[in-house]
Design a protein around this motif. Sequence first.
Motif, mmCIF file in Angstrom:
data_model
loop_
_atom_site.group_PDB
_atom_site.id
_atom_site.type_symbol
_atom_site.label_atom_id
_atom_site.label_comp_id
_atom_site.label_asym_id
_atom_site.label_seq_id
_atom_site.Cartn_x
_atom_site.Cartn_y
_atom_site.Cartn_z
ATOM 1 N N VAL A 108 0.895 4.820 -12.934
ATOM 2 C CA VAL A 108 1.552 4.037 -13.991
ATOM 3 C C VAL A 108 1.684 2.578 -13.550
ATOM 4 N N SER A 109 2.087 2.384 -12.311
ATOM 5 C CA SER A 109 2.244 1.025 -11.800
ATOM 6 C C SER A 109 0.892 0.311 -11.772
ATOM 7 N N SER A 110 -0.168 1.006 -11.348
ATOM 8 C CA SER A 110 -1.508 0.408 -11.312
ATOM 9 C C SER A 110 -1.982 0.028 -12.710
ATOM 10 N N LEU A 111 -1.666 0.870 -13.676
ATOM 11 C CA LEU A 111 -2.074 0.594 -15.051
ATOM 12 C C LEU A 111 -1.340 -0.615 -15.618
ATOM 13 N N GLY A 112 -0.171 -0.905 -15.068
ATOM 14 C CA GLY A 112 0.591 -2.040 -15.582
ATOM 15 C C GLY A 112 0.308 -3.346 -14.867
ATOM 16 N N ARG A 113 -0.493 -3.293 -13.804
ATOM 17 C CA ARG A 113 -0.660 -4.447 -12.925
ATOM 18 C C ARG A 113 -1.372 -5.641 -13.522
ATOM 19 N N GLN A 114 -2.328 -5.389 -14.429
ATOM 20 C CA GLN A 114 -3.140 -6.516 -14.924
ATOM 21 C C GLN A 114 -2.556 -7.139 -16.184
ATOM 22 N N MET A 162 0.848 -1.201 0.000
ATOM 23 C CA MET A 162 0.000 0.000 0.000
ATOM 24 C C MET A 162 0.877 1.242 0.000
ATOM 25 N N VAL A 163 0.519 2.193 -0.798
ATOM 26 C CA VAL A 163 1.316 3.420 -0.873
ATOM 27 C C VAL A 163 0.964 4.340 0.298
ATOM 28 N N GLU A 164 2.005 4.874 0.939
ATOM 29 C CA GLU A 164 1.773 5.829 2.028
ATOM 30 C C GLU A 164 1.858 7.246 1.479
ATOM 31 N N TRP A 165 0.855 8.049 1.768
ATOM 32 C CA TRP A 165 0.879 9.452 1.346
ATOM 33 C C TRP A 165 0.973 10.325 2.590
ATOM 34 N N THR A 166 1.864 11.305 2.576
ATOM 35 C CA THR A 166 1.869 12.269 3.678
ATOM 36 C C THR A 166 0.715 13.252 3.435
ATOM 37 N N MET A 189 -6.824 8.235 -3.919
ATOM 38 C CA MET A 189 -5.393 8.036 -3.795
ATOM 39 C C MET A 189 -5.019 6.823 -2.951
ATOM 40 N N ASP A 190 -5.947 6.374 -2.093
ATOM 41 C CA ASP A 190 -5.615 5.227 -1.258
ATOM 42 C C ASP A 190 -6.008 3.915 -1.896
ATOM 43 N N ASN A 191 -6.494 3.991 -3.134
ATOM 44 C CA ASN A 191 -7.055 2.800 -3.738
ATOM 45 C C ASN A 191 -6.755 2.753 -5.232
ATOM 46 N N LEU A 192 -5.539 3.178 -5.589
ATOM 47 C CA LEU A 192 -5.258 3.357 -7.014
ATOM 48 C C LEU A 192 -5.255 2.029 -7.763
ATOM 49 N N LYS A 193 -4.814 0.968 -7.088
ATOM 50 C CA LYS A 193 -4.741 -0.329 -7.765
ATOM 51 C C LYS A 193 -6.132 -0.738 -8.254
ATOM 52 N N GLU A 194 -7.122 -0.654 -7.349
ATOM 53 C CA GLU A 194 -8.485 -1.043 -7.734
ATOM 54 C C GLU A 194 -9.083 -0.048 -8.731
ATOM 55 N N THR A 195 -8.797 1.248 -8.490
ATOM 56 C CA THR A 195 -9.347 2.289 -9.363
ATOM 57 C C THR A 195 -8.985 2.050 -10.819
ATOM 58 N N TYR A 196 -7.739 1.627 -11.051
ATOM 59 C CA TYR A 196 -7.273 1.492 -12.437
ATOM 60 C C TYR A 196 -7.251 0.051 -12.943
ATOM 61 N N ALA A 197 -7.825 -0.891 -12.185
ATOM 62 C CA ALA A 197 -7.780 -2.304 -12.601
ATOM 63 C C ALA A 197 -8.427 -2.494 -13.975
ATOM 64 N N ASP A 198 -9.604 -1.916 -14.164
ATOM 65 C CA ASP A 198 -10.289 -2.095 -15.462
ATOM 66 C C ASP A 198 -9.516 -1.468 -16.607
ATOM 67 N N LEU A 199 -8.992 -0.259 -16.360
ATOM 68 C CA LEU A 199 -8.224 0.410 -17.421
ATOM 69 C C LEU A 199 -6.961 -0.363 -17.735
ATOM 70 N N SER A 200 -6.407 -1.027 -16.713
ATOM 71 C CA SER A 200 -5.204 -1.823 -16.936
ATOM 72 C C SER A 200 -5.522 -2.985 -17.871
ATOM 73 N N VAL A 201 -6.629 -3.659 -17.602
ATOM 74 C CA VAL A 201 -7.041 -4.771 -18.467
ATOM 75 C C VAL A 201 -7.270 -4.263 -19.891
ATOM 76 N N GLU A 255 -8.151 12.246 -12.843
ATOM 77 C CA GLU A 255 -8.884 12.862 -11.742
ATOM 78 C C GLU A 255 -9.487 11.796 -10.828
ATOM 79 N N ARG A 256 -9.902 10.680 -11.422
ATOM 80 C CA ARG A 256 -10.430 9.565 -10.616
ATOM 81 C C ARG A 256 -9.377 9.096 -9.617
ATOM 82 N N GLY A 257 -8.139 9.080 -10.078
ATOM 83 C CA GLY A 257 -7.049 8.673 -9.195
ATOM 84 C C GLY A 257 -6.855 9.670 -8.072
ATOM 85 N N VAL A 258 -6.972 10.959 -8.389
ATOM 86 C CA VAL A 258 -6.817 11.999 -7.368
ATOM 87 C C VAL A 258 -7.880 11.817 -6.285
#
Lengths: 143, 147
Positions: free
Chosen positions: B139-145, B1-5, B79-91, B73-76
Amino acid sequence: MSLNAKDKEAVRAFWAKVSGKAGEIGTDALSRMLVVYPQTKTYFSHWKDLSPGSEPVKKHGKSVMGGVAEAVAKIDDLNAGLLNLSELHAFTLRVDPANFKILSHCILVVLAIMFPQDFTPEVHVAMDKFLAALSRALSEKYR
Amino acid sequence: MVEWTECERATIKDIFAKLDYDSVGPAALSRCLVVYPWTQRYFSKFGNLYNAAAIMGNPNVAKHGKIILHDLERGVKNMDNLKETYADLSVLHSEKLHVDPDNFKLISDCLTIVVASRMGKAFTGEVQAALQKFLAVVVSSLGRQYH
Protein backbone atom coordinates in the motif's frame (compact mmCIF):
# COMPACT_ATOMS: atom_id res chain seq x y z
CA MET A 1 -22.95 6.37 8.26
CA SER A 2 -25.57 5.55 10.88
CA LEU A 3 -27.34 2.21 11.19
CA ASN A 4 -30.52 1.87 9.17
CA ALA A 5 -33.26 -0.70 9.84
CA LYS A 6 -31.70 -3.18 7.41
CA ASP A 7 -28.32 -2.96 9.18
CA LYS A 8 -29.89 -3.49 12.60
CA GLU A 9 -31.82 -6.50 11.35
CA ALA A 10 -28.68 -8.00 9.81
CA VAL A 11 -26.71 -7.43 13.04
CA ARG A 12 -29.43 -8.98 15.23
CA ALA A 13 -29.80 -11.99 12.92
CA PHE A 14 -26.07 -12.62 12.68
CA TRP A 15 -25.56 -12.09 16.43
CA ALA A 16 -28.27 -14.65 17.14
CA LYS A 17 -26.23 -17.17 15.11
CA VAL A 18 -22.86 -16.42 16.69
CA SER A 19 -23.54 -15.31 20.26
CA GLY A 20 -23.17 -18.88 21.51
CA LYS A 21 -19.48 -18.64 20.65
CA ALA A 22 -19.03 -15.13 22.08
CA GLY A 23 -16.36 -16.21 24.58
CA GLU A 24 -14.30 -17.92 21.89
CA ILE A 25 -14.68 -14.91 19.56
CA GLY A 26 -13.55 -12.52 22.29
CA THR A 27 -10.55 -14.65 23.28
CA ASP A 28 -9.35 -15.04 19.68
CA ALA A 29 -9.92 -11.36 18.79
CA LEU A 30 -8.05 -10.12 21.84
CA SER A 31 -5.22 -12.70 21.50
CA ARG A 32 -4.81 -11.77 17.89
CA MET A 33 -4.86 -8.02 18.62
CA LEU A 34 -2.01 -8.35 21.13
CA VAL A 35 0.09 -10.23 18.54
CA VAL A 36 -0.75 -8.23 15.41
CA TYR A 37 -0.71 -4.80 17.11
CA PRO A 38 1.89 -5.13 19.86
CA GLN A 39 1.42 -1.49 20.90
CA THR A 40 -1.94 -2.55 22.41
CA LYS A 41 -0.05 -4.55 25.04
CA THR A 42 0.68 -1.24 26.76
CA TYR A 43 -2.82 -1.31 28.22
CA PHE A 44 -2.29 -4.68 29.87
CA SER A 45 1.04 -4.31 31.64
CA HIS A 46 -0.73 -5.42 34.83
CA TRP A 47 -1.46 -8.90 33.42
CA LYS A 48 0.88 -11.75 34.24
CA ASP A 49 0.36 -13.53 30.93
CA LEU A 50 -0.35 -11.84 27.58
CA SER A 51 0.03 -14.94 25.45
CA PRO A 52 -2.80 -15.99 23.12
CA GLY A 53 -5.54 -17.86 25.00
CA SER A 54 -4.10 -17.16 28.47
CA GLU A 55 -6.41 -16.86 31.48
CA PRO A 56 -6.45 -13.04 31.66
CA VAL A 57 -6.99 -12.86 27.87
CA LYS A 58 -9.88 -15.36 28.04
CA LYS A 59 -11.50 -13.53 30.94
CA HIS A 60 -11.16 -10.16 29.28
CA GLY A 61 -12.33 -11.46 25.88
CA LYS A 62 -15.51 -12.59 27.61
CA SER A 63 -15.96 -9.11 29.17
CA VAL A 64 -15.49 -7.37 25.85
CA MET A 65 -18.01 -9.60 24.09
CA GLY A 66 -20.43 -9.01 26.97
CA GLY A 67 -20.18 -5.33 26.02
CA VAL A 68 -20.85 -6.19 22.37
CA ALA A 69 -23.91 -8.23 23.38
CA GLU A 70 -25.19 -5.29 25.41
CA ALA A 71 -24.68 -3.04 22.40
CA VAL A 72 -26.69 -5.40 20.18
CA ALA A 73 -29.54 -5.29 22.69
CA LYS A 74 -29.39 -1.49 22.83
CA ILE A 75 -28.73 -0.99 19.13
CA ASP A 76 -31.54 1.56 18.82
CA ASP A 77 -29.76 4.03 21.08
CA LEU A 78 -26.12 3.18 21.54
CA ASN A 79 -25.10 6.49 23.12
CA ALA A 80 -27.62 6.16 25.92
CA GLY A 81 -27.22 2.42 26.21
CA LEU A 82 -23.43 2.47 26.50
CA LEU A 83 -23.17 5.56 28.71
CA ASN A 84 -21.59 3.72 31.65
CA LEU A 85 -19.11 1.91 29.42
CA SER A 86 -18.21 5.19 27.76
CA GLU A 87 -17.54 6.82 31.12
CA LEU A 88 -15.42 3.84 32.14
CA HIS A 89 -13.29 4.04 28.98
CA ALA A 90 -13.07 7.85 29.11
CA PHE A 91 -12.21 8.47 32.74
CA THR A 92 -10.80 5.25 34.11
CA LEU A 93 -9.34 3.17 31.31
CA ARG A 94 -8.46 6.05 29.00
CA VAL A 95 -7.93 3.77 26.01
CA ASP A 96 -7.00 5.83 22.96
CA PRO A 97 -10.05 5.56 20.65
CA ALA A 98 -7.82 4.56 17.71
CA ASN A 99 -7.65 1.18 19.39
CA PHE A 100 -11.40 0.61 19.02
CA LYS A 101 -10.84 0.41 15.27
CA ILE A 102 -8.03 -2.05 15.79
CA LEU A 103 -10.06 -4.38 18.00
CA SER A 104 -13.09 -4.06 15.69
CA HIS A 105 -10.93 -5.21 12.76
CA CYS A 106 -9.70 -8.19 14.78
CA ILE A 107 -13.28 -9.12 15.69
CA LEU A 108 -14.24 -9.04 12.00
CA VAL A 109 -11.27 -11.27 11.11
CA VAL A 110 -12.32 -13.80 13.76
CA LEU A 111 -15.92 -13.77 12.49
CA ALA A 112 -14.59 -14.47 8.97
CA ILE A 113 -12.54 -17.40 10.30
CA MET A 114 -15.26 -18.92 12.47
CA PHE A 115 -18.28 -18.29 10.22
CA PRO A 116 -16.95 -18.23 6.63
CA GLN A 117 -20.34 -19.06 5.06
CA ASP A 118 -22.42 -16.68 7.17
CA PHE A 119 -20.00 -13.74 7.12
CA THR A 120 -21.11 -12.61 3.66
CA PRO A 121 -20.25 -9.15 2.30
CA GLU A 122 -23.72 -7.91 3.35
CA VAL A 123 -23.24 -9.17 6.91
CA HIS A 124 -19.70 -7.77 6.89
CA VAL A 125 -20.85 -4.24 6.02
CA ALA A 126 -23.59 -4.31 8.69
CA MET A 127 -21.17 -5.57 11.37
CA ASP A 128 -18.49 -3.07 10.32
CA LYS A 129 -21.00 -0.22 10.61
CA PHE A 130 -22.25 -1.58 13.94
CA LEU A 131 -18.76 -1.86 15.46
CA ALA A 132 -17.96 1.66 14.21
CA ALA A 133 -21.16 2.99 15.82
CA LEU A 134 -20.31 1.09 19.01
CA SER A 135 -16.82 2.65 18.98
CA ARG A 136 -18.30 6.11 18.52
CA ALA A 137 -20.66 5.55 21.47
CA LEU A 138 -17.71 4.37 23.59
CA SER A 139 -15.83 7.57 22.70
CA GLU A 140 -18.79 9.84 23.56
CA LYS A 141 -17.62 10.87 27.00
CA TYR A 142 -13.95 11.35 26.17
CA ARG A 143 -14.08 15.12 25.79
CA MET B 1 14.22 -0.52 3.45
CA VAL B 2 11.79 -2.96 4.97
CA GLU B 3 13.31 -5.77 7.04
CA TRP B 4 11.67 -9.17 6.70
CA THR B 5 12.37 -12.02 9.09
CA GLU B 6 12.79 -15.50 7.61
CA CYS B 7 9.53 -16.44 9.28
CA GLU B 8 7.67 -13.53 7.64
CA ARG B 9 9.07 -14.38 4.20
CA ALA B 10 8.09 -18.02 4.55
CA THR B 11 4.64 -17.10 5.87
CA ILE B 12 3.89 -14.74 2.98
CA LYS B 13 5.05 -17.24 0.37
CA ASP B 14 3.02 -19.93 2.08
CA ILE B 15 -0.16 -17.84 2.18
CA PHE B 16 0.04 -17.02 -1.51
CA ALA B 17 1.03 -20.56 -2.51
CA LYS B 18 -2.20 -21.85 -0.99
CA LEU B 19 -4.50 -19.13 -2.37
CA ASP B 20 -6.87 -19.63 -5.28
CA TYR B 21 -6.11 -16.27 -6.91
CA ASP B 22 -9.00 -16.49 -9.34
CA SER B 23 -11.44 -16.88 -6.48
CA VAL B 24 -9.85 -14.74 -3.77
CA GLY B 25 -9.21 -11.74 -6.05
CA PRO B 26 -12.84 -11.36 -7.16
CA ALA B 27 -14.07 -12.05 -3.61
CA ALA B 28 -11.83 -9.34 -2.13
CA LEU B 29 -12.68 -6.66 -4.71
CA SER B 30 -16.42 -7.35 -4.65
CA ARG B 31 -16.41 -7.35 -0.84
CA CYS B 32 -14.63 -3.96 -0.90
CA LEU B 33 -17.27 -2.51 -3.25
CA VAL B 34 -20.05 -3.77 -0.92
CA VAL B 35 -18.50 -2.89 2.44
CA TYR B 36 -17.12 0.49 1.32
CA PRO B 37 -19.60 1.55 -1.37
CA TRP B 38 -17.87 4.85 -2.09
CA THR B 39 -15.08 2.85 -3.73
CA GLN B 40 -17.53 2.19 -6.57
CA ARG B 41 -16.68 5.66 -7.83
CA TYR B 42 -13.69 4.17 -9.64
CA PHE B 43 -15.71 1.51 -11.42
CA SER B 44 -18.50 3.44 -13.11
CA LYS B 45 -17.69 1.74 -16.42
CA PHE B 46 -18.09 -1.74 -14.95
CA GLY B 47 -21.84 -2.01 -15.46
CA ASN B 48 -24.33 -3.09 -12.83
CA LEU B 49 -23.08 -2.40 -9.28
CA TYR B 50 -26.55 -1.69 -8.00
CA ASN B 51 -26.60 -4.11 -5.06
CA ALA B 52 -24.43 -6.74 -3.41
CA ALA B 53 -25.72 -9.58 -5.62
CA ALA B 54 -25.04 -7.55 -8.79
CA ILE B 55 -21.53 -6.66 -7.58
CA MET B 56 -20.66 -10.23 -6.69
CA GLY B 57 -21.95 -11.50 -10.03
CA ASN B 58 -20.37 -8.75 -12.13
CA PRO B 59 -17.84 -10.25 -14.60
CA ASN B 60 -15.86 -6.99 -14.88
CA VAL B 61 -15.38 -6.92 -11.11
CA ALA B 62 -14.29 -10.56 -11.17
CA LYS B 63 -11.83 -9.92 -13.98
CA HIS B 64 -10.35 -6.93 -12.19
CA GLY B 65 -10.12 -8.81 -8.91
CA LYS B 66 -8.00 -11.48 -10.60
CA ILE B 67 -5.69 -8.80 -12.04
CA ILE B 68 -5.18 -7.31 -8.58
CA LEU B 69 -4.21 -10.68 -7.05
CA HIS B 70 -1.82 -11.50 -9.87
CA ASP B 71 -0.22 -8.09 -9.35
CA LEU B 72 0.17 -8.85 -5.66
CA GLU B 73 2.02 -12.00 -6.61
CA ARG B 74 4.69 -9.81 -8.20
CA GLY B 75 5.20 -8.27 -4.79
CA VAL B 76 5.51 -11.70 -3.17
CA LYS B 77 8.30 -12.49 -5.64
CA ASN B 78 10.05 -9.15 -4.97
CA MET B 79 9.65 -8.57 -1.26
CA ASP B 80 12.97 -6.76 -1.00
CA ASN B 81 12.14 -4.37 -3.78
CA LEU B 82 8.50 -3.43 -3.39
CA LYS B 83 9.03 0.28 -3.98
CA GLU B 84 10.49 -0.30 -7.45
CA THR B 85 8.12 -3.18 -8.21
CA TYR B 86 5.06 -0.97 -7.76
CA ALA B 87 6.47 2.36 -9.05
CA ASP B 88 4.67 2.10 -12.40
CA LEU B 89 1.39 1.01 -10.84
CA SER B 90 1.69 3.90 -8.40
CA VAL B 91 2.00 6.38 -11.26
CA LEU B 92 -0.94 4.72 -13.03
CA HIS B 93 -3.20 4.91 -9.97
CA SER B 94 -2.24 8.54 -9.37
CA GLU B 95 -1.99 10.08 -12.82
CA LYS B 96 -4.45 8.05 -14.86
CA LEU B 97 -6.91 6.42 -12.47
CA HIS B 98 -6.92 9.22 -9.86
CA VAL B 99 -7.53 6.78 -6.99
CA ASP B 100 -7.39 8.24 -3.48
CA PRO B 101 -4.62 6.18 -1.86
CA ASP B 102 -6.71 5.76 1.32
CA ASN B 103 -8.66 3.24 -0.73
CA PHE B 104 -5.68 0.88 -0.90
CA LYS B 105 -6.05 0.24 2.83
CA LEU B 106 -9.75 -0.56 2.37
CA ILE B 107 -9.19 -3.27 -0.21
CA SER B 108 -6.23 -4.52 1.81
CA ASP B 109 -8.53 -5.04 4.84
CA CYS B 110 -11.08 -6.86 2.69
CA LEU B 111 -8.35 -9.10 1.28
CA THR B 112 -7.19 -9.91 4.84
CA ILE B 113 -10.73 -10.92 5.76
CA VAL B 114 -11.17 -13.09 2.65
CA VAL B 115 -7.82 -14.83 3.25
CA ALA B 116 -8.86 -15.36 6.89
CA SER B 117 -12.11 -17.01 5.83
CA ARG B 118 -10.27 -19.32 3.40
CA MET B 119 -7.47 -20.29 5.80
CA GLY B 120 -9.64 -20.75 8.88
CA LYS B 121 -7.78 -21.68 12.04
CA ALA B 122 -4.47 -21.65 10.12
CA PHE B 123 -4.82 -17.85 9.96
CA THR B 124 -3.18 -17.32 13.35
CA GLY B 125 -2.18 -13.96 14.83
CA GLU B 126 1.36 -14.44 13.50
CA VAL B 127 0.10 -15.16 9.98
CA GLN B 128 -2.23 -12.16 10.16
CA ALA B 129 0.64 -9.93 11.33
CA ALA B 130 2.87 -11.04 8.43
CA LEU B 131 0.13 -10.57 5.83
CA GLN B 132 -0.85 -7.15 7.18
CA LYS B 133 2.80 -6.05 7.21
CA PHE B 134 3.24 -7.18 3.59
CA LEU B 135 0.02 -5.47 2.45
CA ALA B 136 0.98 -2.29 4.34
CA VAL B 137 4.28 -2.09 2.47
CA VAL B 138 2.53 -2.73 -0.86
CA VAL B 139 0.00 0.00 0.00
CA SER B 140 2.80 2.38 0.89
CA SER B 141 4.64 1.60 -2.38
CA LEU B 142 1.47 2.22 -4.36
CA GLY B 143 1.13 5.62 -2.73
CA ARG B 144 4.73 6.70 -3.26
CA GLN B 145 4.52 8.30 -6.70
CA TYR B 146 1.57 10.52 -5.86
CA HIS B 147 2.32 14.23 -5.85
